[in-house]
Write a protein that holds these residues in place. Structure first.
Motif: not given
Length: 627
Positions: A166-167, A259
């Motif tokens: 999610g990053q 995320d």
């Protein structure tokens, strides 16, 4: 449906072969002083197997070393992101050739995947270093490695990346290798992050090699019109496979990885943990990796959170922080003076008779009396490992096996005594050192016997000790880590009826005309051997018709599930640790592996190859495209 007849008509790989011939002949003159027992480059269709084996046998063994002279650091220090304003020029979706970037293709789905969450920026550089010490009995010597930023030294392994799903990540890789180097290897690079679900232009496609002076035949836009440059921006979205599926199929939403903003970023059952990166330059992957161009990349999510004290009830709480320790093993050969050597011209390559562990020969690792998660990697280029943990009397110790090829298993395998790794395979194990008295000495040993680059012959005790572990202190804080009875859920396979309706492709890995081939042909990076519709599922059959060698086959980008194995025409059980998702499939002698694959989320060019990278460099690779 059989897809074997869907390959494109054979075309002449003129660009590839011209480059291969030019570089290898050019390198021969420079490399001769450093190639112990060097021999002429094997022409296509040249030397026979017996001649190659005889030539390989003349290489003398590496000089002896006194074991346990150096200590590995007790913990890793990960590479840190840099401030966005430290990048000049600023990263862009398309290549900024005016700012010095090489002319790569544009990052696909870039704006969509970063959305309102800007990527973390990393600065990593491929550099030469002239004072690396593999062992105190050998002289300081030249290596190539990746470095953390402008001022960091080249290291073996390279910087450790620790990131989360999610990053997104934007990794700027500079190529600072010397243009006019001496010895084996080539100063062009194409960095592959094995096996991230990444877009094609950031996958490290072998024909996409580049430097400030040269680019490969497939580099840049689809016509291969990329320009040389001093750096390349790699886009790693850090999404799970199945990104499009969970965002379009409401029945899959319950399995969605999310995320911090709650956006669905793929199927959480497809998350990986232990990845690694290495150079993948066409024809020169093996020598460039032998020189040191490789490192670890780890990913965490809500389940495998990287925090053994995580209060989230879904977190596994596996050993974390200093006790989550990557270990890379690789085979190397040294000449009579103790200098690294490699024959990049022969299809047999050079089998290393020394095992380096995180860049050192026979090192020591001191550990606390508590649980550790060891991330074991066979970084190659050619040796297989049958690893055992033993005490000073060679009595085998047990551990818990939790992940294969970077994928957590559905349940841990307890009381295990060995791990077998083909080249590029990974295994995560948990060892509980709290059951040993302070002062206990243990050893990681390799019991595979192997005398050629074609594969091991058998397992025999006591084996070669490659790493010494000393339990030398109590932990400074209580050990709250655990290994729960359930790890990561597997997505169910399609039904028997659904599998029967899928296209089937057969890939035969064999020796032809003195080179390694797939379906009787050498690699041609300019032309795909398979074109697969995005979202399609297929069955691939990997076949080794020979009893003379083994092939650890790696398929880029997507992972598969093994459906069946046969050896000598007889069905054999799939080992328990191989029943999850995998990206490396070891083809034993006279064997066939049948596997299920999905092809999702991105379009573009990828490869499949033998990850005995000596075989890969000598043409055992195919290009396939998602369209």
């Amino acid at each position: 449906m059989d897809c074997n007849n869907q390959e494109e008509p054979s075309s002449s790989p003129e660009t590839t072969n011209n480059r291969r011939t030019f570089l290898k002949l050019g390198a021969a003159a420079m490399a001769a002083p450093l190639l112990l027992g060097s021999r002429p480059s094997a022409a296509k269709g040249g030397r026979d197997d017996a001649a190659e084996a005889a030539a390989a046998a003349i290489i003398p063994p590496s000089p002896k070393t006194t074991p346990w002279q150096e200590e590995l650091p007790r913990a890793w220090t990960p590479i840190k992101p840099v401030a966005p304003d430290s990048f000049a020029p600023e990263p862009t979706e398309a290549a900024d050739t005016s700012g010095g970037e090489c002319g790569r293709a544009a990052h696909p789905r870039y704006v969509e995947l970063i959305q309102d969450k800007p990527p973390l920026y990393y600065d990593m550089r491929a550099k030469e270093r002239n004072d690396w010490l593999f062992h105190p009995d050998y002289p300081p010597q030249t290596i190539w490695g990746f470095a953390d930023g402008k001022d960091g030294p080249a290291m073996i392994p390279g910087p450790l990346f620790v990131n989360r799903y999610g990053q997104p990540v934007l990794c700027r890789i500079y190529n600072e290798l010397p243009k006019d180097h001496k010895g084996f290897g080539t100063p062009e690079i194409s960095t592959h992050l094995h096996n991230l679900h990444a877009p094609s232009e950031s996958d490290g496609f072998p024909g996409d090699y580049w430097s400030a002076h040269k680019v490969g035949p497939t580099f840049g836009d689809p016509e291969g019109k990329g320009a040389p440059g001093t750096f390349k921006d790699h886009f790693y979205p850090n999404v799970c496979a199945g990104y499009d599926e969970v965002n379009s199929d409401p029945t899959l939403a319950q399995y969605a990885a999310r995320d911090e903003q709650g956006r669905m970023i793929g199927d959480s059952r497809e998350a990986l943990g232990t990845l690694w990166y290495h150079d993948h330059c066409l024809d020169f992957t093996a020598p460039n990796v032998v020189l040191g161009l490789a490192g670890f990349y780890t990913l965490y999510d809500e389940l495998d959170s990287g925090d053994e004290n995580d209060a989230n009830p879904v977190a596994l709480r596996l050993p974390s922080g200093d006790y989550d320790y990557p270990i890379a093993l690789g085979d190397r050969r040294f000449d009579a003076s103790g200098l690294l050597t490699f024959d990049q011209f022969s299809p047999e390559g050079t089998l290393g008779d020394k095992c380096i562990v995180n860049g050192k020969i026979e090192p020591v690792l001191r550990v606390d009396a508590r649980k550790y998660r060891f991330r074991l990697l066979n970084s190659g280029p050619a040796r297989f490992y049958a690893l055992y943990l033993v005490d000073t009397n060679n009595r085998v110790q047990t551990f818990t096996y939790i992940a294969n090829d970077g994928n957590l298993l559905p349940a841990p395998l307890k009381n295990q005594s060995s791990v077998v790794l083909g080249v590029a395979e990974r295994a995560d194990i948990v060892v509980d050192f709290s059951k040993y008295p302070i002062g206990t000495e243990l050893y990681l040993v390799n019991r595979y016997r192997q005398d050629s680059s074609r594969g091991p012959k058998d397992i025999k005790a006591p084996g070669e000790r490659v790493l010494k572990l000393i339990v030398d202190r109590q932990p400074a804080r209580p050990d709250y880590s655990q290994v729960p009875d359930k790890l990561r859920e597997l997505r169910p396979l399609p039904s028997v009826k659904e599998l029967a309706a899928l296209p089937v492709r057969r890939w035969e890995f064999a020796r032809k005309g003195g080179v390694w081939t797939i379906n009787g042909r050498q690699v041609d990076v300019n032309n795909p051997r398979a074109q697969i519709r995005q979202g399609q599922g297929e069955i691939w059959e990997l076949v080794n018709p020979s009893g003379g060698w083994m092939h650890p086959v790696h398929i880029h980008f997507e992972e598969g599930r093994i459906l069946s194995k046969t050896v000598d025409g007889t069905s054999v059980p799939v080992p328990v640790h191989e029943r999850g998702r995998k990206d490396v499939y070891v083809l034993q002698h006279d064997s066939t592996i049948r596997l299920f694959m999905r092809f999702r989320d991105f379009q573009g060019k990828y490869v499949m190859h033998c990850h005995n990278v000596i075989h890969e460099d000598h043409a055992m690779m195919i290009r396939w495209d998602i369209t």
